[in-house]
Design a protein around this motif. Structure first.
Motif, PDB file in Angstrom:
ATOM      1  N   GLY A  24      26.201  80.453  34.933  1.00  0.00           N
ATOM      2  CA  GLY A  24      25.409  81.607  35.327  1.00  0.00           C
ATOM      3  C   GLY A  24      25.711  82.868  34.530  1.00  0.00           C
ATOM      4  O   GLY A  24      25.228  83.945  34.873  1.00  0.00           O
ATOM      5  N   ALA A  25      26.497  82.749  33.457  1.00  0.00           N
ATOM      6  CA  ALA A  25      26.882  83.925  32.669  1.00  0.00           C
ATOM      7  C   ALA A  25      25.862  84.300  31.599  1.00  0.00           C
ATOM      8  O   ALA A  25      26.049  85.295  30.901  1.00  0.00           O
ATOM      9  CB  ALA A  25      28.243  83.683  32.013  1.00  0.00           C
ATOM     10  N   GLU A  26      24.793  83.533  31.480  1.00  0.00           N
ATOM     11  CA  GLU A  26      23.847  83.735  30.379  1.00  0.00           C
ATOM     12  C   GLU A  26      23.258  85.141  30.342  1.00  0.00           C
ATOM     13  O   GLU A  26      23.193  85.773  29.285  1.00  0.00           O
ATOM     14  CB  GLU A  26      22.705  82.702  30.433  1.00  0.00           C
ATOM     15  N   THR A  27      22.841  85.665  31.482  1.00  0.00           N
ATOM     16  CA  THR A  27      22.262  87.013  31.518  1.00  0.00           C
ATOM     17  C   THR A  27      23.289  88.050  31.099  1.00  0.00           C
ATOM     18  O   THR A  27      22.997  88.939  30.300  1.00  0.00           O
ATOM     19  CB  THR A  27      21.715  87.336  32.922  1.00  0.00           C
ATOM     20  N   GLY A  28      24.489  87.938  31.621  1.00  0.00           N
ATOM     21  CA  GLY A  28      25.550  88.869  31.260  1.00  0.00           C
ATOM     22  C   GLY A  28      25.873  88.808  29.771  1.00  0.00           C
ATOM     23  O   GLY A  28      26.087  89.845  29.134  1.00  0.00           O
ATOM     24  N   ALA A  86      33.788  89.012  27.624  1.00  0.00           N
ATOM     25  CA  ALA A  86      32.725  88.056  27.280  1.00  0.00           C
ATOM     26  C   ALA A  86      33.274  86.639  27.218  1.00  0.00           C
ATOM     27  O   ALA A  86      32.627  85.697  27.697  1.00  0.00           O
ATOM     28  CB  ALA A  86      32.073  88.450  25.955  1.00  0.00           C
ATOM     29  N   ALA A  87      34.447  86.475  26.627  1.00  0.00           N
ATOM     30  CA  ALA A  87      35.042  85.143  26.533  1.00  0.00           C
ATOM     31  C   ALA A  87      35.331  84.587  27.928  1.00  0.00           C
ATOM     32  O   ALA A  87      35.066  83.413  28.209  1.00  0.00           O
ATOM     33  CB  ALA A  87      36.321  85.189  25.704  1.00  0.00           C
ATOM     34  N   ARG A  88      35.856  85.432  28.787  1.00  0.00           N
ATOM     35  CA  ARG A  88      36.155  84.983  30.155  1.00  0.00           C
ATOM     36  C   ARG A  88      34.858  84.635  30.895  1.00  0.00           C
ATOM     37  O   ARG A  88      34.764  83.587  31.521  1.00  0.00           O
ATOM     38  CB  ARG A  88      36.933  86.049  30.901  1.00  0.00           C
ATOM     39  N   ALA A  89      33.867  85.515  30.817  1.00  0.00           N
ATOM     40  CA  ALA A  89      32.602  85.270  31.524  1.00  0.00           C
ATOM     41  C   ALA A  89      31.909  84.022  31.007  1.00  0.00           C
ATOM     42  O   ALA A  89      31.281  83.292  31.779  1.00  0.00           O
ATOM     43  CB  ALA A  89      31.687  86.478  31.395  1.00  0.00           C
ATOM     44  N   SER A  90      32.034  83.769  29.709  1.00  0.00           N
ATOM     45  CA  SER A  90      31.334  82.620  29.114  1.00  0.00           C
ATOM     46  C   SER A  90      31.811  81.291  29.677  1.00  0.00           C
ATOM     47  O   SER A  90      31.105  80.281  29.558  1.00  0.00           O
ATOM     48  CB  SER A  90      31.485  82.625  27.589  1.00  0.00           C
ATOM     49  N   GLY A  91      32.962  81.275  30.317  1.00  0.00           N
ATOM     50  CA  GLY A  91      33.468  80.052  30.910  1.00  0.00           C
ATOM     51  C   GLY A  91      32.886  79.741  32.283  1.00  0.00           C
ATOM     52  O   GLY A  91      33.209  78.710  32.874  1.00  0.00           O
ATOM     53  N   PHE A  92      32.012  80.608  32.773  1.00  0.00           N
ATOM     54  CA  PHE A  92      31.444  80.421  34.103  1.00  0.00           C
ATOM     55  C   PHE A  92      29.959  80.111  34.029  1.00  0.00           C
ATOM     56  O   PHE A  92      29.230  80.656  33.182  1.00  0.00           O
ATOM     57  CB  PHE A  92      31.645  81.690  34.953  1.00  0.00           C
ATOM     58  N   LEU A 121      30.016  90.742  37.010  1.00  0.00           N
ATOM     59  CA  LEU A 121      30.542  90.762  38.372  1.00  0.00           C
ATOM     60  C   LEU A 121      29.984  89.594  39.193  1.00  0.00           C
ATOM     61  O   LEU A 121      30.665  89.066  40.079  1.00  0.00           O
ATOM     62  CB  LEU A 121      30.228  92.097  39.049  1.00  0.00           C
ATOM     63  N   GLN A 122      28.778  89.173  38.868  1.00  0.00           N
ATOM     64  CA  GLN A 122      28.166  88.051  39.587  1.00  0.00           C
ATOM     65  C   GLN A 122      28.875  86.728  39.306  1.00  0.00           C
ATOM     66  O   GLN A 122      28.787  85.796  40.111  1.00  0.00           O
ATOM     67  CB  GLN A 122      26.681  87.930  39.206  1.00  0.00           C
ATOM     68  N   VAL A 123      29.575  86.648  38.151  1.00  0.00           N
ATOM     69  CA  VAL A 123      30.242  85.386  37.806  1.00  0.00           C
ATOM     70  C   VAL A 123      31.767  85.475  37.851  1.00  0.00           C
ATOM     71  O   VAL A 123      32.432  84.476  38.106  1.00  0.00           O
ATOM     72  CB  VAL A 123      29.783  84.849  36.432  1.00  0.00           C
ATOM     73  N   ASP A 124      32.327  86.675  37.597  1.00  0.00           N
ATOM     74  CA  ASP A 124      33.789  86.801  37.577  1.00  0.00           C
ATOM     75  C   ASP A 124      34.183  88.271  37.647  1.00  0.00           C
ATOM     76  O   ASP A 124      33.829  89.052  36.763  1.00  0.00           O
ATOM     77  CB  ASP A 124      34.360  86.168  36.300  1.00  0.00           C
ATOM     78  N   ARG A 125      34.917  88.637  38.664  1.00  0.00           N
ATOM     79  CA  ARG A 125      35.280  90.046  38.832  1.00  0.00           C
ATOM     80  C   ARG A 125      36.247  90.529  37.755  1.00  0.00           C
ATOM     81  O   ARG A 125      36.265  91.707  37.418  1.00  0.00           O
ATOM     82  CB  ARG A 125      35.816  90.313  40.222  1.00  0.00           C
ATOM     83  N   TRP A 126      37.080  89.630  37.204  1.00  0.00           N
ATOM     84  CA  TRP A 126      38.003  90.041  36.143  1.00  0.00           C
ATOM     85  C   TRP A 126      37.251  90.386  34.871  1.00  0.00           C
ATOM     86  O   TRP A 126      37.584  91.355  34.183  1.00  0.00           O
ATOM     87  CB  TRP A 126      39.051  88.955  35.879  1.00  0.00           C
ATOM     88  N   ALA A 127      36.228  89.606  34.546  1.00  0.00           N
ATOM     89  CA  ALA A 127      35.408  89.901  33.365  1.00  0.00           C
ATOM     90  C   ALA A 127      34.719  91.251  33.544  1.00  0.00           C
ATOM     91  O   ALA A 127      34.685  92.071  32.623  1.00  0.00           O
ATOM     92  CB  ALA A 127      34.376  88.797  33.129  1.00  0.00           C
TER      93      ALA A 127
END
Length: 165
Positions: free
Chosen positions: A67-71, A59-65, A117-123
């Motif tokens: 378009g992460a709001e839905t995730g 979540a922390a990683r995705a939040s930096g991108f 996955l839509q914003v960051d494959r590592w997240a």
């Protein structure tokens, strides 16, 4: 990944983790029939510790991108159902209802993984162990329901000396 965000998301995992202390398996769970492939109790707390760390990091990683709001909304939903399962299963002894909670959790983890996955494959990748564990837990909960037909709440109340209702 911002370390402050990691600790914020890790703090959001605390209510879910706390349910394990508030509603331990206890005598009722030990009386249930379980499949041979049920792990020892200590494996669950270890697995969930690792999973909470991974979920917070994802979540922390995705939040930096952008378009992460839905995730992130789906992440919050999965944490809600994660928090519900333990009190439903171990607190209320409602195994079939807990199975339903776990099914919704499974869908939420899958949806969160796909959204990340839509914003960051590592997240998204950090959620794969959670998806695998929830899949295993769903199969285990289903097996326990099948192996223990009938009401078990009365058994637990009788074990505690509480009057049956």
């Amino acid at each position: 990944m911002d370390i402050g965000s990691f600790f914020l998301f890790l703090a959001a995992c605390v209510p879910s983790a706390a349910t394990g202390a508030l509603f331990p398996p206890g005598a009722w769970y030990r009386t249930l029939r379980k499949p041979r492939w049920t792990p020892p109790d200590r494996v669950f707390s270890l697995a969930w510790t690792v999973l909470y760390l991974l979920m917070a990091a994802a979540a922390a990683r995705a939040s930096g991108f952008r378009g992460a709001e839905t995730g992130l909304a789906l992440w919050a939903l999965q944490m809600t159902f994660n928090t519900l399962w333990t009190p439903v299963f171990f607190g209320l002894h409602r195994m079939a209802l807990a199975l339903g909670v776990l099914a919704v959790l499974w869908v939420a983890v899958a949806a969160t993984t796909l959204a990340f996955l839509q914003v960051d494959r590592w997240a998204a990748g950090m959620l794969l162990p959670c998806f695998a564990w929830v899949s295993f837990s769903l199969a285990l909960n289903l097996a326990v329901v099948r192996l223990n037909p009938g009401p078990h709440r009365q058994v637990a109340q009788a074990d505690c000396g509480a009057p049956e209702s």
